[in-house]
Design an enzyme around this catalytic site. Structure first.
Site, short mmCIF file in Angstrom:
data_model
loop_
_atom_site.label_atom_id
_atom_site.label_comp_id
_atom_site.label_asym_id
_atom_site.label_seq_id
_atom_site.Cartn_x
_atom_site.Cartn_y
_atom_site.Cartn_z
CE LYS A 115 -4.39 -1.87 1.22
NZ LYS A 115 -5.65 -1.84 1.88
CE LYS A 200 -6.50 -8.90 -1.52
NZ LYS A 200 -6.56 -8.28 -0.20
CE LYS A 203 -13.14 -4.16 0.27
NZ LYS A 203 -12.12 -3.60 1.14
#
Ligand code: ATP
Ligand code: LTN
Length: 337
Positions: A115, A200, A203
């Site tokens: 992130k 993965k 969203k």
């Protein structure tokens, strides 16, 4: 007797629309475990603001997420459902636990590395909340003395650091926290991207064809599955060399209960067309009733608010008991009555 049941804590961030990854990796298992355990299912809004959120979207998604919990089958009568920011003990416990956590171990977390790469260099920058994210997650879990934490595979590292923080605190003072175990489902622990099946399903991906949302209409689901990346081998086989097919087989297996061997047999010699159609229909069957229920529930604000009020009261009571112990052990003077 519910008091003797073991405790579960889990949460999902209201940071975007939920995918079938969140559903199969987490939510569906919460439903399965609810009768056997005393469950706390939280909407973790404090975690969501570790990346920038539009306030009005965050508000809407927080209630939608609660509605999704209920629509997926979590019974508000049996479980404690609440919003993380309603129970201030989470933020307070996090502060204390921060002082027992090393920057080194936090900066080694894969999620932090991923992130922060994404936010480095843009005008927002890498917030300290992103680094401290696992400590807040540890506070969530430890405050309820949880035995079990049902999550997807990507959260394994965060569970490990939770256990380490708890053990460190218990050793320095005296036993304060239960050491929690993860519950990672056998199937569905890692639903992969439909476009890059070695990654993965997320969203927050920029490519909507890579994920299926719980709320995607049936036609969108059919289109996304028909466009899912497979390979040129043309055989429905559960193999690491065919990650796209493997992912779709996993989805079909969870939704229908068919074993992967049965799936291989059923589509033997047929290529991918019918197989993909069946995957899409199985998903539509699984998701349609949930979608109808979510739409119904989001309009019933009074009902949702009642659940949250009750949830907050129960959660606060339990969380504050642990928080008081923590404060006492580190040497804080209790409030004068
Ligand atoms: P993002 O995809 O935006 O990074 P996230 O992983 O932070 O989302 P959360 O909403 O916090 O998602 O995750 C809620 C739960 O869903 C967690 O238990 C997580 O492990 C699980 N989960 C998320 N993605 C997947 C996936 N692709 N497969 C299985 N489980 C998943
Ligand atoms: N980090 C988790 C969400 C989360 C969580 C928790 C999960 C926050 N607090 C406590 C289980 C228990 C994620 O899935 N991204």
């Amino acid at each position: 007797m519910s008091d003797e049941k073991k405790v579960i804590f889990s949460g999902i961030q209201p940071s975007g629309e939920l995918t079938i990854g969140n559903y199969f990796g987490a939510l569906k298992n919460w439903v399965k475990l609810q009768d056997e355990y005393d469950c706390y299912y939280c909407v973790v809004d404090l975690h969501a603001i570790t990346v920038r959120q539009e306030p009005k979207d965050l508000r809407r998604r927080t209630l939608e997420l609660l509605a999704t919990y209920i629509a997926a089958g979590i019974d508000p009568e049996k479980n404690t459902m609440f919003i993380q920011s309603h129970v201030s003990a989470h933020a307070e416990a996090q502060w204390i636990l921060n002082c027992f956590t090393y920057v080194g171990e936090l900066s080694r977390m894969t999620q932090f590395k991923d992130k922060s790469k994404k936010y480095e260099g843009n005008d927002v920058g890498v917030g300290a909340g992103l680094l401290n994210y696992p400590v807040l997650m540890a506070a969530d879990i430890l405050l309820y003395q949880a035995d079990l934490v049902p999550v997807g595979k990507d959260q394994t590292q965060h569970l490990e650091i939770t256990r380490n923080i708890a053990e460190r605190f218990n050793t320095l003072y005296s036993p304060t926290f239960k050491i929690p175990e993860g519950y990672i489902p056998e199937k569905g622990a890692k639903i992969m991207s439909l476009q890059e099946p070695t990654k993965k399903m997320s969203k927050s991906s920029d490519n909507p064809n890579s994920f299926i949302l719980i709320m995607d209409p049936p036609d969108v689901i059919r289109k996304k599955i028909s466009r899912a990346i497979t390979d040129s081998i043309g055989v429905v086989k559960y193999s690491d060399e065919q990650p796209g097919v493997k992912n779709l087989m996993n989805i079909l297996s969870i939704t229908t209960g068919m074993a992967v061997e049965e799936i291989e047999k059923k589509y033997d010699g047929q290529g991918y067309a019918q197989f993909k159609k069946d995957v899409a229909e199985a998903l539509v069957n699984e998701l349609e009733p949930i979608q109808t229920k979510v739409k119904e529930l989001v309009n019933d604000k009074t009902y949702l608010e009642e659940i949250l009020k009750k949830g907050e009261q129960k959660a606060s009571y339990v969380a504050n008991k642990t928080l008081s112990k923590m404060m006492k052990k580190v040497g804080f003077i209790p409030k004068f009555k």
